[in-house]
Design a protein around this motif. Sequence first.
Motif, PDB file in Angstrom:
ATOM      1  N   MET A 177       0.841  -1.196   0.000  1.00 20.13           N
ATOM      2  CA  MET A 177       0.000   0.000   0.000  1.00 20.13           C
ATOM      3  C   MET A 177       0.880   1.252   0.000  1.00 20.13           C
ATOM      4  N   VAL A 178       0.235   2.368  -0.291  1.00 18.35           N
ATOM      5  CA  VAL A 178       0.938   3.653  -0.383  1.00 18.35           C
ATOM      6  C   VAL A 178       0.506   4.519   0.798  1.00 18.35           C
ATOM      7  N   THR A 179       1.476   5.204   1.412  1.00 19.88           N
ATOM      8  CA  THR A 179       1.159   6.092   2.545  1.00 19.88           C
ATOM      9  C   THR A 179       0.569   7.398   2.014  1.00 19.88           C
ATOM     10  N   PRO A 180      -0.075   8.166   2.901  1.00 17.00           N
ATOM     11  CA  PRO A 180      -0.600   9.469   2.467  1.00 17.00           C
ATOM     12  C   PRO A 180       0.499  10.355   1.877  1.00 17.00           C
ATOM     13  N   GLY A 181       1.739  10.154   2.335  1.00 19.59           N
ATOM     14  CA  GLY A 181       2.862  10.932   1.803  1.00 19.59           C
ATOM     15  C   GLY A 181       3.349  10.468   0.440  1.00 19.59           C
ATOM     16  N   GLY A 182       2.799   9.341  -0.044  1.00 24.16           N
ATOM     17  CA  GLY A 182       3.145   8.885  -1.386  1.00 24.16           C
ATOM     18  C   GLY A 182       4.207   7.804  -1.435  1.00 24.16           C
ATOM     19  N   PHE A 183       4.595   7.261  -0.272  1.00 23.56           N
ATOM     20  CA  PHE A 183       5.617   6.214  -0.256  1.00 23.56           C
ATOM     21  C   PHE A 183       4.986   4.830  -0.244  1.00 23.56           C
ATOM     22  N   GLU A 184       5.538   3.931  -1.052  1.00 18.66           N
ATOM     23  CA  GLU A 184       5.084   2.540  -1.031  1.00 18.66           C
ATOM     24  C   GLU A 184       5.674   1.854   0.199  1.00 18.66           C
ATOM     25  N   MET A 185       4.842   1.176   0.961  1.00 20.74           N
ATOM     26  CA  MET A 185       5.337   0.506   2.169  1.00 20.74           C
ATOM     27  C   MET A 185       6.165  -0.719   1.789  1.00 20.74           C
ATOM     28  N   SER A 186       7.253  -0.977   2.538  1.00 17.41           N
ATOM     29  CA  SER A 186       8.080  -2.158   2.259  1.00 17.41           C
ATOM     30  C   SER A 186       7.381  -3.430   2.742  1.00 17.41           C
ATOM     31  N   VAL A 187       6.494  -3.290   3.723  1.00 20.65           N
ATOM     32  CA  VAL A 187       5.693  -4.419   4.214  1.00 20.65           C
ATOM     33  C   VAL A 187       4.486  -4.572   3.289  1.00 20.65           C
ATOM     34  N   ALA A 188       4.215  -5.803   2.866  1.00 23.43           N
ATOM     35  CA  ALA A 188       3.010  -6.079   2.071  1.00 23.43           C
ATOM     36  C   ALA A 188       1.890  -6.471   3.026  1.00 23.43           C
ATOM     37  N   MET A 189       0.662  -6.051   2.723  1.00 21.71           N
ATOM     38  CA  MET A 189      -0.440  -6.228   3.675  1.00 21.71           C
ATOM     39  C   MET A 189      -1.679  -6.837   3.050  1.00 21.71           C
ATOM     40  N   SER A 190      -2.447  -7.526   3.901  1.00 21.72           N
ATOM     41  CA  SER A 190      -3.812  -7.914   3.586  1.00 21.72           C
ATOM     42  C   SER A 190      -4.588  -7.868   4.904  1.00 21.72           C
ATOM     43  N   ASN A 191      -5.857  -8.209   4.863  1.00 24.93           N
ATOM     44  CA  ASN A 191      -6.690  -8.179   6.067  1.00 24.93           C
ATOM     45  C   ASN A 191      -7.722  -9.281   6.013  1.00 24.93           C
ATOM     46  N   CYS A 192      -8.244  -9.635   7.194  1.00 20.22           N
ATOM     47  CA  CYS A 192      -9.475 -10.412   7.258  1.00 20.22           C
ATOM     48  C   CYS A 192     -10.314  -9.868   8.397  1.00 20.22           C
ATOM     49  N   GLY A 193     -11.595 -10.237   8.375  1.00 20.02           N
ATOM     50  CA  GLY A 193     -12.517  -9.745   9.396  1.00 20.02           C
ATOM     51  C   GLY A 193     -13.474  -8.725   8.798  1.00 20.02           C
ATOM     52  N   SER A 194     -14.294  -8.131   9.658  1.00 24.43           N
ATOM     53  CA  SER A 194     -15.303  -7.173   9.180  1.00 24.43           C
ATOM     54  C   SER A 194     -14.681  -5.893   8.650  1.00 24.43           C
ATOM     55  N   TYR A 195     -13.494  -5.575   9.148  1.00 21.78           N
ATOM     56  CA  TYR A 195     -12.804  -4.366   8.715  1.00 21.78           C
ATOM     57  C   TYR A 195     -11.355  -4.674   8.421  1.00 21.78           C
ATOM     58  N   GLY A 196     -10.783  -3.902   7.492  1.00 24.20           N
ATOM     59  CA  GLY A 196      -9.363  -4.029   7.196  1.00 24.20           C
ATOM     60  C   GLY A 196      -8.700  -2.664   7.260  1.00 24.20           C
ATOM     61  N   TRP A 197      -7.445  -2.672   7.726  1.00 28.30           N
ATOM     62  CA  TRP A 197      -6.691  -1.411   7.785  1.00 28.30           C
ATOM     63  C   TRP A 197      -6.101  -1.148   6.402  1.00 28.30           C
ATOM     64  N   VAL A 198      -6.341   0.039   5.888  1.00 23.90           N
ATOM     65  CA  VAL A 198      -5.802   0.394   4.573  1.00 23.90           C
ATOM     66  C   VAL A 198      -5.176   1.778   4.622  1.00 23.90           C
ATOM     67  N   THR A 199      -4.244   2.006   3.702  1.00 18.37           N
ATOM     68  CA  THR A 199      -3.696   3.336   3.506  1.00 18.37           C
ATOM     69  C   THR A 199      -3.599   3.598   2.006  1.00 18.37           C
ATOM     70  N   ASP A 200      -3.855   4.858   1.643  1.00 17.59           N
ATOM     71  CA  ASP A 200      -3.627   5.320   0.280  1.00 17.59           C
ATOM     72  C   ASP A 200      -3.328   6.816   0.352  1.00 17.59           C
ATOM     73  N   ARG A 201      -3.314   7.490  -0.773  1.00 14.89           N
ATOM     74  CA  ARG A 201      -2.957   8.906  -0.762  1.00 14.89           C
ATOM     75  C   ARG A 201      -3.910   9.746   0.085  1.00 14.89           C
ATOM     76  N   THR A 202      -5.136   9.239   0.325  1.00 15.66           N
ATOM     77  CA  THR A 202      -6.106  10.039   1.078  1.00 15.66           C
ATOM     78  C   THR A 202      -6.006   9.834   2.588  1.00 15.66           C
ATOM     79  N   GLY A 203      -5.251   8.832   3.040  1.00 16.01           N
ATOM     80  CA  GLY A 203      -5.075   8.666   4.487  1.00 16.01           C
ATOM     81  C   GLY A 203      -5.114   7.213   4.925  1.00 16.01           C
ATOM     82  N   TYR A 204      -5.038   7.037   6.252  1.00 18.64           N
ATOM     83  CA  TYR A 204      -5.132   5.726   6.894  1.00 18.64           C
ATOM     84  C   TYR A 204      -6.550   5.557   7.419  1.00 18.64           C
ATOM     85  N   ARG A 205      -7.100   4.364   7.317  1.00 18.35           N
ATOM     86  CA  ARG A 205      -8.455   4.142   7.846  1.00 18.35           C
ATOM     87  C   ARG A 205      -8.760   2.638   7.891  1.00 18.35           C
ATOM     88  N   TYR A 206      -9.866   2.293   8.531  1.00 23.01           N
ATOM     89  CA  TYR A 206     -10.425   0.948   8.412  1.00 23.01           C
ATOM     90  C   TYR A 206     -11.532   0.988   7.384  1.00 23.01           C
TER      91      TYR A 206
END
Length: 227
Positions: free
Chosen positions: A63-92
């Motif tokens: 994923m990409v941080t709000p600052g525009g950097f690609e994270m070195s950690v690769a991510m996925s999620n399970c459950g009713s909500y997942g944590w995500v980041t993109d240019r617009t911010g961090y959120r569930y």
Amino acid sequence: MHEFVGEWHSMTMDLFSRHTSPELLQEKLGPGSVILRDFALADVVALLAAVESILAKAPFRHMVTPGGFEMSVAMSNCGSYGWVTDRTGYRYDALDPLSGQPWPGMPDVFRVLAANAAAQAGYNDFSPDACLLNRYESGARMSLHQDKNEKDFSQPIVSVSLGVSAMFLFGGFKRADKPAHVPLNHGDVVVWGGSDRMRYHGVLPVKQAHHSLLGSRRINLTFRKAS
Ligand code: MD6
Ligand code: FE
């Protein structure tokens, strides 16, 4: 800050029943935080099978941080909500932005392990609705951050480490506070909450290493009550 508070069974217990009644190796990290060494070991095969089925539906992505950097950690999620980041911010988010579909459901083996670990650490009735899956390959790191996108900071976070070992940074309440360095190995579980909930923390770049089940990878599962 890293004092040993584990309970030992008698040597006899240790010799004759360590596979059915593993000793509890607890290391207190802070007033609200504890490392449960090896706590996930008995569930590793089931956990990894569940990870594979989650990834078949929601693959790891950088994923990409709000600052525009690609994270070195690769991510996925399970459950009713997942944590995500993109240019617009961090959120569930209830939907995986890659597929537009809900995240895969949380497997029972995940939910039960997380609740048992939380209870062992003194947090009863932990009922996670989100699990973030982090994949570290050699060199991947997580810079110091606070987990603050969850609604209810009275709920702890439970973190499960699998595969290659990593050095966890357990800091203070300001980014500049010098963190403690805590090695986390395959099967270790960290539970943290209470007055430690807002501590800065991170992971040093993961070194090139080999784990018999996961090769050069470290996988971390962090369970949260997001909503
Ligand atoms: C990791 N963990 O260990 C990243 N956050 O890969 C976290 O960021 C984390 O382990 C909150 C509580 C426990 C954690
Ligand atoms: Fe975190």
